[in-house]
Each structure stands twice: as structure tokens, then as C-alpha cells.
Design a protein around this motif. Structure first.
Motif, PDB file in Angstrom:
ATOM      1  N   TYR A 117       0.840  -1.106   0.227  1.00 48.91           N
ATOM      2  CA  TYR A 117      -0.057  -0.016   0.041  1.00 48.91           C
ATOM      3  C   TYR A 117       0.935   1.365  -0.043  1.00 48.91           C
ATOM      4  O   TYR A 117       0.775   2.444  -0.731  1.00 48.91           O
ATOM      5  CB  TYR A 117      -1.043  -0.003   1.169  1.00 48.91           C
ATOM      6  CG  TYR A 117      -1.805   1.296   1.439  1.00 48.91           C
ATOM      7  CD1 TYR A 117      -2.678   1.874   0.669  1.00 48.91           C
ATOM      8  CD2 TYR A 117      -1.369   2.022   2.566  1.00 48.91           C
ATOM      9  CE1 TYR A 117      -3.366   2.978   0.628  1.00 48.91           C
ATOM     10  CE2 TYR A 117      -1.768   3.209   2.620  1.00 48.91           C
ATOM     11  CZ  TYR A 117      -2.795   3.869   1.879  1.00 48.91           C
ATOM     12  OH  TYR A 117      -3.717   4.938   1.892  1.00 48.91           O
ATOM     13  N   VAL A 159       1.308   4.368  -2.653  1.00 51.40           N
ATOM     14  CA  VAL A 159       1.233   5.831  -2.431  1.00 51.40           C
ATOM     15  C   VAL A 159       2.235   6.517  -2.885  1.00 51.40           C
ATOM     16  O   VAL A 159       2.068   7.618  -3.451  1.00 51.40           O
ATOM     17  CB  VAL A 159       0.781   5.903  -1.018  1.00 51.40           C
ATOM     18  CG1 VAL A 159       1.115   7.425  -0.572  1.00 51.40           C
ATOM     19  CG2 VAL A 159      -0.352   5.451  -0.312  1.00 51.40           C
ATOM     20  N   SER A 163       2.154   6.754  -6.704  1.00 52.77           N
ATOM     21  CA  SER A 163       1.030   7.669  -7.224  1.00 52.77           C
ATOM     22  C   SER A 163       1.631   9.118  -6.910  1.00 52.77           C
ATOM     23  O   SER A 163       1.232  10.105  -7.791  1.00 52.77           O
ATOM     24  CB  SER A 163      -0.192   7.452  -6.428  1.00 52.77           C
ATOM     25  OG  SER A 163      -0.992   6.395  -6.459  1.00 52.77           O
ATOM     26  N   ASN A 185       0.984   6.084 -11.983  1.00 48.98           N
ATOM     27  CA  ASN A 185      -0.066   5.394 -11.658  1.00 48.98           C
ATOM     28  C   ASN A 185      -0.382   4.078 -12.081  1.00 48.98           C
ATOM     29  O   ASN A 185      -0.995   3.266 -11.061  1.00 48.98           O
ATOM     30  CB  ASN A 185      -1.269   6.553 -12.130  1.00 48.98           C
ATOM     31  CG  ASN A 185      -1.472   7.666 -11.240  1.00 48.98           C
ATOM     32  OD1 ASN A 185      -1.507   7.716 -10.179  1.00 48.98           O
ATOM     33  ND2 ASN A 185      -1.095   8.629 -11.975  1.00 48.98           N
ATOM     34  N   TYR A 234      -1.406  -1.391  -5.473  1.00 47.23           N
ATOM     35  CA  TYR A 234      -2.672  -1.299  -4.778  1.00 47.23           C
ATOM     36  C   TYR A 234      -3.326  -2.769  -4.887  1.00 47.23           C
ATOM     37  O   TYR A 234      -3.987  -3.350  -3.892  1.00 47.23           O
ATOM     38  CB  TYR A 234      -3.699  -0.371  -5.107  1.00 47.23           C
ATOM     39  CG  TYR A 234      -3.110   1.185  -4.840  1.00 47.23           C
ATOM     40  CD1 TYR A 234      -2.662   1.454  -3.688  1.00 47.23           C
ATOM     41  CD2 TYR A 234      -3.334   2.193  -5.673  1.00 47.23           C
ATOM     42  CE1 TYR A 234      -2.155   2.598  -3.338  1.00 47.23           C
ATOM     43  CE2 TYR A 234      -2.951   3.360  -5.372  1.00 47.23           C
ATOM     44  CZ  TYR A 234      -2.150   3.534  -4.012  1.00 47.23           C
ATOM     45  OH  TYR A 234      -1.842   5.095  -3.955  1.00 47.23           O
ATOM     46  N   GLU A 288      -8.494   1.667   2.305  1.00 44.49           N
ATOM     47  CA  GLU A 288      -7.532   2.645   2.005  1.00 44.49           C
ATOM     48  C   GLU A 288      -6.954   2.318   0.766  1.00 44.49           C
ATOM     49  O   GLU A 288      -6.733   3.313  -0.088  1.00 44.49           O
ATOM     50  CB  GLU A 288      -6.411   2.828   3.191  1.00 44.49           C
ATOM     51  CG  GLU A 288      -6.839   3.335   4.434  1.00 44.49           C
ATOM     52  CD  GLU A 288      -7.085   2.157   5.439  1.00 44.49           C
ATOM     53  OE1 GLU A 288      -7.485   1.079   5.090  1.00 44.49           O
ATOM     54  OE2 GLU A 288      -6.890   2.395   6.681  1.00 44.49           O
ATOM     55  N   SER A 341      -9.800   2.971  -2.104  1.00 45.55           N
ATOM     56  CA  SER A 341      -9.861   4.286  -2.231  1.00 45.55           C
ATOM     57  C   SER A 341      -8.775   4.899  -2.994  1.00 45.55           C
ATOM     58  O   SER A 341      -9.059   5.604  -4.097  1.00 45.55           O
ATOM     59  CB  SER A 341      -9.844   4.995  -0.963  1.00 45.55           C
ATOM     60  OG  SER A 341     -10.118   6.410  -0.954  1.00 45.55           O
ATOM     61  N   ARG A 342      -7.386   4.769  -2.554  1.00 43.33           N
ATOM     62  CA  ARG A 342      -6.278   5.198  -3.320  1.00 43.33           C
ATOM     63  C   ARG A 342      -6.351   4.440  -4.912  1.00 43.33           C
ATOM     64  O   ARG A 342      -6.006   5.492  -5.747  1.00 43.33           O
ATOM     65  CB  ARG A 342      -5.026   5.019  -2.778  1.00 43.33           C
ATOM     66  CG  ARG A 342      -4.943   5.481  -1.418  1.00 43.33           C
ATOM     67  CD  ARG A 342      -4.150   7.028  -1.546  1.00 43.33           C
ATOM     68  NE  ARG A 342      -3.893   7.506  -0.386  1.00 43.33           N
ATOM     69  CZ  ARG A 342      -3.184   8.396  -0.093  1.00 43.33           C
ATOM     70  NH1 ARG A 342      -2.262   8.763  -1.038  1.00 43.33           N
ATOM     71  NH2 ARG A 342      -2.801   8.910   0.998  1.00 43.33           N
ATOM     72  N   GLN A 343      -6.716   3.191  -4.944  1.00 44.65           N
ATOM     73  CA  GLN A 343      -6.656   2.658  -6.317  1.00 44.65           C
ATOM     74  C   GLN A 343      -7.889   3.484  -7.135  1.00 44.65           C
ATOM     75  O   GLN A 343      -7.483   3.730  -8.438  1.00 44.65           O
ATOM     76  CB  GLN A 343      -6.996   1.122  -6.178  1.00 44.65           C
ATOM     77  CG  GLN A 343      -7.238   0.296  -7.449  1.00 44.65           C
ATOM     78  CD  GLN A 343      -7.616  -0.740  -7.108  1.00 44.65           C
ATOM     79  OE1 GLN A 343      -8.493  -1.148  -6.570  1.00 44.65           O
ATOM     80  NE2 GLN A 343      -6.969  -1.971  -7.730  1.00 44.65           N
ATOM     81  N   VAL A 371      -8.665   6.334  -7.262  1.00 45.39           N
ATOM     82  CA  VAL A 371      -8.160   7.684  -7.403  1.00 45.39           C
ATOM     83  C   VAL A 371      -7.165   7.638  -8.666  1.00 45.39           C
ATOM     84  O   VAL A 371      -7.042   8.357  -9.603  1.00 45.39           O
ATOM     85  CB  VAL A 371      -7.353   8.505  -6.214  1.00 45.39           C
ATOM     86  CG1 VAL A 371      -6.713   9.715  -6.799  1.00 45.39           C
ATOM     87  CG2 VAL A 371      -8.448   8.855  -5.253  1.00 45.39           C
ATOM     88  N   CYS A 413     -13.939   2.453  -5.511  1.00 48.93           N
ATOM     89  CA  CYS A 413     -14.272   3.558  -4.667  1.00 48.93           C
ATOM     90  C   CYS A 413     -15.779   3.093  -3.930  1.00 48.93           C
ATOM     91  O   CYS A 413     -15.769   3.055  -2.741  1.00 48.93           O
ATOM     92  CB  CYS A 413     -14.570   4.880  -5.393  1.00 48.93           C
ATOM     93  SG  CYS A 413     -13.165   5.675  -5.625  1.00 48.93           S
TER      94      CYS A 413
END
Length: 174
Positions: free
Chosen positions: A112, A116, A119, A124, A131, A143, A146-148, A150, A165
Motif C-alpha cells: 500500500y 502511495v 502515485s 499510476n 494497490y 484505504e 480508495s487510493r486505487q 483515485v 471507490c
């Protein structure tokens, strides 16, 4: 344990002073012949507490000291990666997470944090792969989902972003 307890219970205004005293006491333990225990002391009792009071450089120094005692301590490598990422040192953060994954490829948090940092560098596609691995290892990792989402949205993969999401919201509605 006593040092950690004292630091966590003292007023915020006194934590830096307490941590400095704890560091001195911990360094007096270097003659103790249990490198794994010494490594954990420098991570849990010092590094994470320094991080919490925004003393990031001290936190990194504590993680580095922990790694002197046990270079295979994947939690120390990952904690170091988190701190480096927060400091904006994304490449170094990725390298620390990669080192954690050498010692424990199943450590979802390292995947994770690696994502981050990737990213943060605009990488990405690579972040999504990290992710994905974190989510594979811990399917309820909201978490990471969610980041994935984005990262997918940034790449214009909107349907996948929405699905990711939605899953994160399903797991953690608040």
C-alpha cells in the motif's frame, strides 16, 4: 514497554523530552544480546512515537538504528517508507517498501505505502499494481481501494475507479 507507556501517557508538550530520555535508555540496552528485541524497541518505542509528534527525521534515525540490529525487520523498513513518503522522498520510500517486501512479500501495508509513493510520482499504473497486491492480501483494505480508485480515475479508467471507490465505501461508509 515501560518507556512506551510513559511516552504515550505524558502530555503532548512533554513527549519530545520523554522520547529523548527513552532514546538514551534504549541505547544503554545495546549490550543486551537480543537484536530482534532491540530492533522492536527502536521501532515501537521510539520511531513511531517520534513520527506521531512530527519529528520525522528522528523517526527515520530510530528506524535506521532498528535496522542495524535486525536488517530483516520488514516493519522497520515499511515504517521508514511511510515516513520518507510523508517527507516527500518518494523514490526512497519505494526503495524502503521494496526492502520490506524482500523480507515479507505478504506484508500488505508495504504494498500500500509503495502504491502511495508511486502515485505521488505520477506512476499510476505501477501504483495500481501495488494497490492490487495489497487488496489481494487484505481484501477489506478500504484505504488501498480508495487510493486505487483515485489512480484509476487519473488514468481515465472511470468505470474501474467507480467500482473501486464503491467497494471502499461499502467497507467503510464513513
Amino acid at each position: 514497554a515501560a518507556l512506551s507507556y510513559q511516552v504515550s501517557r505524558c502530555p503532548i508538550s512533554q513527549r519530545l523530552k520523554q522520547l529523548q530520555a527513552a532514546k538514551v535508555q534504549a541505547q544503554q540496552l545495546v549490550t543486551f544480546d537480543d537484536n530482534d528485541l532491540l530492533s522492536r524497541i527502536f521501532i515501537v518505542s521510539l520511531g513511531i512515537e517520534y513520527f506521531k509528534i512530527d519529528q520525522k527525521e528522528e523517526a527515520i534515525a530510530s528506524y535506521d538504528k532498528a535496522l542495524e540490529y535486525n536488517p530483516e525487520n520488514y516493519v522497520a523498513w515499511c515504517s521508514r517508507g511511510i515516513t520518507l513518503s510523508v517527507l516527500g522522498l518518494k523514490e526512497e520510500a519505494i526503495a524502503s517498501c521494496d526492502k520490506a517486501l524482500v523480507y515479507n512479500p505478504e506484508f500488505h501495508e508495504a504494498w500500500y505505502i509503495r502504491g502511495v509513493a508511486l502515485s505521488g510520482l505520477g506512476r499510476n499504473e505501477e501504483a495500481i499494481a501495488s494497490y492490487d497486491k495489497a487488496i489481494e492480501l487484505k481484501p477489506d483494505y478500504h484505504e488501498a481501494l480508495s487510493r486505487q480508485g483515485v489512480a484509476l480515475a487519473i488514468l481515465g479508467r472511470n468505470e474501474e475507479a467507480i467500482a473501486s471507490c464503491d467497494k471502499a465505501i461499502e467497507l467503510k461508509p464513513d
